[in-house]
Motif scaffolding. Structure first.
Motif, PDB file in Angstrom:
ATOM      1  N   GLN A   1       0.832  -1.200   0.000  1.00 59.44           N
ATOM      2  CA  GLN A   1       0.000   0.000   0.000  1.00 59.44           C
ATOM      3  C   GLN A   1       0.876   1.263   0.000  1.00 59.44           C
ATOM      4  O   GLN A   1       2.043   1.216   0.384  1.00 59.44           O
ATOM      5  CB  GLN A   1      -0.919   0.028   1.231  1.00 59.44           C
ATOM      6  CG  GLN A   1      -2.168  -0.825   1.094  1.00 59.44           C
ATOM      7  CD  GLN A   1      -1.953  -2.245   1.558  1.00 59.44           C
ATOM      8  OE1 GLN A   1      -1.222  -2.464   2.493  1.00 59.44           O
ATOM      9  NE2 GLN A   1      -2.598  -3.199   0.914  1.00 59.44           N
TER      10      GLN A   1
ATOM     11  N   PHE B   1       1.218   5.113   1.490  1.00 59.48           N
ATOM     12  CA  PHE B   1       0.737   5.999   2.548  1.00 59.48           C
ATOM     13  C   PHE B   1       1.743   7.128   2.729  1.00 59.48           C
ATOM     14  O   PHE B   1       2.909   7.042   2.324  1.00 59.48           O
ATOM     15  CB  PHE B   1       0.497   5.238   3.860  1.00 59.48           C
ATOM     16  CG  PHE B   1       1.702   4.523   4.399  1.00 59.48           C
ATOM     17  CD1 PHE B   1       2.576   5.154   5.281  1.00 59.48           C
ATOM     18  CD2 PHE B   1       1.969   3.209   4.044  1.00 59.48           C
ATOM     19  CE1 PHE B   1       3.686   4.499   5.796  1.00 59.48           C
ATOM     20  CE2 PHE B   1       3.073   2.542   4.550  1.00 59.48           C
ATOM     21  CZ  PHE B   1       3.940   3.189   5.428  1.00 59.48           C
TER      22      PHE B   1
ATOM     23  N   GLU C   1      -1.255  10.949   9.273  1.00 60.87           N
ATOM     24  CA  GLU C   1      -1.456  10.662   7.858  1.00 60.87           C
ATOM     25  C   GLU C   1      -2.094  11.832   7.114  1.00 60.87           C
ATOM     26  O   GLU C   1      -2.952  12.542   7.653  1.00 60.87           O
ATOM     27  CB  GLU C   1      -2.320   9.411   7.687  1.00 60.87           C
ATOM     28  CG  GLU C   1      -1.617   8.138   8.099  1.00 60.87           C
ATOM     29  CD  GLU C   1      -2.369   6.894   7.687  1.00 60.87           C
ATOM     30  OE1 GLU C   1      -1.724   5.930   7.284  1.00 60.87           O
ATOM     31  OE2 GLU C   1      -3.608   6.899   7.766  1.00 60.87           O
TER      32      GLU C   1
ATOM     33  N   LYS D   1      -0.580   7.214  13.460  1.00 63.00           N
ATOM     34  CA  LYS D   1      -0.113   5.829  13.418  1.00 63.00           C
ATOM     35  C   LYS D   1       1.312   5.745  13.939  1.00 63.00           C
ATOM     36  O   LYS D   1       2.101   6.692  13.825  1.00 63.00           O
ATOM     37  CB  LYS D   1      -0.119   5.314  11.968  1.00 63.00           C
ATOM     38  CG  LYS D   1      -1.462   5.350  11.246  1.00 63.00           C
ATOM     39  CD  LYS D   1      -2.307   4.159  11.614  1.00 63.00           C
ATOM     40  CE  LYS D   1      -3.563   4.096  10.752  1.00 63.00           C
ATOM     41  NZ  LYS D   1      -3.289   3.684   9.365  1.00 63.00           N
TER      42      LYS D   1
ATOM     43  N   LEU E   1       4.950   3.740  13.313  1.00 62.27           N
ATOM     44  CA  LEU E   1       5.613   3.179  12.131  1.00 62.27           C
ATOM     45  C   LEU E   1       6.623   2.121  12.555  1.00 62.27           C
ATOM     46  O   LEU E   1       7.328   2.289  13.564  1.00 62.27           O
ATOM     47  CB  LEU E   1       6.350   4.267  11.338  1.00 62.27           C
ATOM     48  CG  LEU E   1       5.556   5.248  10.488  1.00 62.27           C
ATOM     49  CD1 LEU E   1       6.510   6.128   9.683  1.00 62.27           C
ATOM     50  CD2 LEU E   1       4.598   4.536   9.557  1.00 62.27           C
TER      51      LEU E   1
ATOM     52  N   LYS F   1       2.803  -1.821   4.404  1.00 59.32           N
ATOM     53  CA  LYS F   1       1.529  -2.359   4.888  1.00 59.32           C
ATOM     54  C   LYS F   1       0.854  -1.345   5.802  1.00 59.32           C
ATOM     55  O   LYS F   1       1.493  -0.745   6.665  1.00 59.32           O
ATOM     56  CB  LYS F   1       1.763  -3.684   5.619  1.00 59.32           C
ATOM     57  CG  LYS F   1       2.319  -4.792   4.716  1.00 59.32           C
ATOM     58  CD  LYS F   1       2.616  -6.043   5.503  1.00 59.32           C
ATOM     59  CE  LYS F   1       3.141  -7.135   4.561  1.00 59.32           C
ATOM     60  NZ  LYS F   1       4.424  -6.724   3.930  1.00 59.32           N
ATOM     61  N   VAL F   2      -0.447  -1.181   5.613  1.00 58.71           N
ATOM     62  CA  VAL F   2      -1.227  -0.226   6.394  1.00 58.71           C
ATOM     63  C   VAL F   2      -2.070  -0.988   7.408  1.00 58.71           C
ATOM     64  O   VAL F   2      -2.842  -1.886   7.049  1.00 58.71           O
ATOM     65  CB  VAL F   2      -2.130   0.623   5.476  1.00 58.71           C
ATOM     66  CG1 VAL F   2      -3.050   1.518   6.301  1.00 58.71           C
ATOM     67  CG2 VAL F   2      -1.279   1.450   4.523  1.00 58.71           C
TER      68      VAL F   2
ATOM     69  N   ARG G   1      -4.341  -0.694  11.404  1.00 66.94           N
ATOM     70  CA  ARG G   1      -5.233   0.217  12.134  1.00 66.94           C
ATOM     71  C   ARG G   1      -4.449   1.174  13.017  1.00 66.94           C
ATOM     72  O   ARG G   1      -4.787   2.354  13.126  1.00 66.94           O
ATOM     73  CB  ARG G   1      -6.222  -0.579  12.981  1.00 66.94           C
ATOM     74  CG  ARG G   1      -7.363  -1.206  12.182  1.00 66.94           C
ATOM     75  CD  ARG G   1      -8.492  -1.606  13.091  1.00 66.94           C
ATOM     76  NE  ARG G   1      -8.023  -2.383  14.247  1.00 66.94           N
ATOM     77  CZ  ARG G   1      -8.654  -2.448  15.415  1.00 66.94           C
ATOM     78  NH1 ARG G   1      -9.738  -1.738  15.616  1.00 66.94           N
ATOM     79  NH2 ARG G   1      -8.179  -3.196  16.388  1.00 66.94           N
TER      80      ARG G   1
ATOM     81  N   ASN H   1       1.684   1.333  10.670  1.00 65.48           N
ATOM     82  CA  ASN H   1       2.048   1.074   9.285  1.00 65.48           C
ATOM     83  C   ASN H   1       3.479   0.551   9.239  1.00 65.48           C
ATOM     84  O   ASN H   1       4.327   0.978  10.026  1.00 65.48           O
ATOM     85  CB  ASN H   1       1.950   2.338   8.437  1.00 65.48           C
ATOM     86  CG  ASN H   1       0.531   2.853   8.296  1.00 65.48           C
ATOM     87  OD1 ASN H   1      -0.426   2.183   8.702  1.00 65.48           O
ATOM     88  ND2 ASN H   1       0.377   4.034   7.729  1.00 65.48           N
TER      89      ASN H   1
END
Length: 226
Positions: A151, A153, A164, A171, A173, A199-200, A202, A205
């Motif tokens: 993904q 982001f 974000e 988020k 990291l 990868k994202v 909840r 990331n």
């Protein structure tokens, strides 16, 4: 008995029509993916509805070799329109190009408008076919990237938290081993804008590769609007 059956049949017809209308009114499923291949970075924004593609926006960044944005549009799963704008390398020279191509339901080009450095130039038949194939390849690539967890982001990193772009979600990291240590040191010492693929989740990331790293006043990378 007839008077009892008729309303029931009418109700079923209306209910089915209502379901169909509700399905078509559902918002498209949106995915954002990216790929780094040599000196070229591809970023994709894909809209699909009920499993069929509707719009795919593409931003290609090639450093000294140019950059351009493309929007591919489908109707009932068939490529119907391609629009592109940016700088491309033609005969060893960076050239401004913008074009719009429309195709019929059989995949035949029925309209074209192409400008190179501001001058109108017709596209060759081979180009019209090639761009149609590019649309299908870009769709396949975006779907495969998303399926494999690549993904796209972006956001603003400060004190261990990523805010974000466009959502303001916060988020954490994590970074895989491929991210150079000097980049991690910079992230720990400064506030930065970061765009990445990975990868994202909840709450976290995972960064597999960094696409852009800039100071915290840099603008977010926007989806092309052609």
């Amino acid at each position: 008995m007839r008077s009892a059956v008729t309303p029931l049949v009418s109700f079923l017809i209306l209910s089915l029509a209502g379901c169909s209308s509700t399905e078509s009114a559902k918002p498209p499923v949106q995915t954002q993916t990216a790929m780094i291949q040599g000196d070229a970075t591809s970023i994709y924004w894909l809209d699909e509805r009920l499993g069929f593609p509707e719009t795919l926006s593409e931003r290609i960044l090639m450093g000294d070799y140019g950059q351009y944005s493309t929007e591919y549009r489908w109707r009932k799963g068939i490529v119907r329109e391609i629009q592109r704008d940016g700088e491309v390398l033609i005969d060893g020279k960076l050239t401004q190009q913008s074009f719009l191509i429309r195709y019929d339901s059989e995949g035949q080009a029925v309209y074209q408008q192409n400008r190179l450095d501001g001058d109108m130039r017709p596209l060759r038949t081979t180009d019209l076919v090639r761009y149609y194939q590019q649309a299908e390849q870009a769709l396949s690539q975006a779907r495969e990237l998303n399926k494999s967890g690549h993904q796209f982001f972006q956001g603003y990193w400060s004190k261990g938290i990523l805010e974000e772009c466009f959502t303001d979600e916060e988020k954490a990291l994590s970074f895989n081993a491929a991210v150079p240590s000097f980049i991690l040191q910079r992230l720990n010492q400064e506030d930065n804008f970061i765009a990445a693929m990975g990868k994202v989740g909840r709450k976290m990331n995972t960064v597999d590769a960094i696409i852009a790293l800039d100071n915290d006043s840099a603008d977010c990378i926007e989806r092309p609007d052609l």
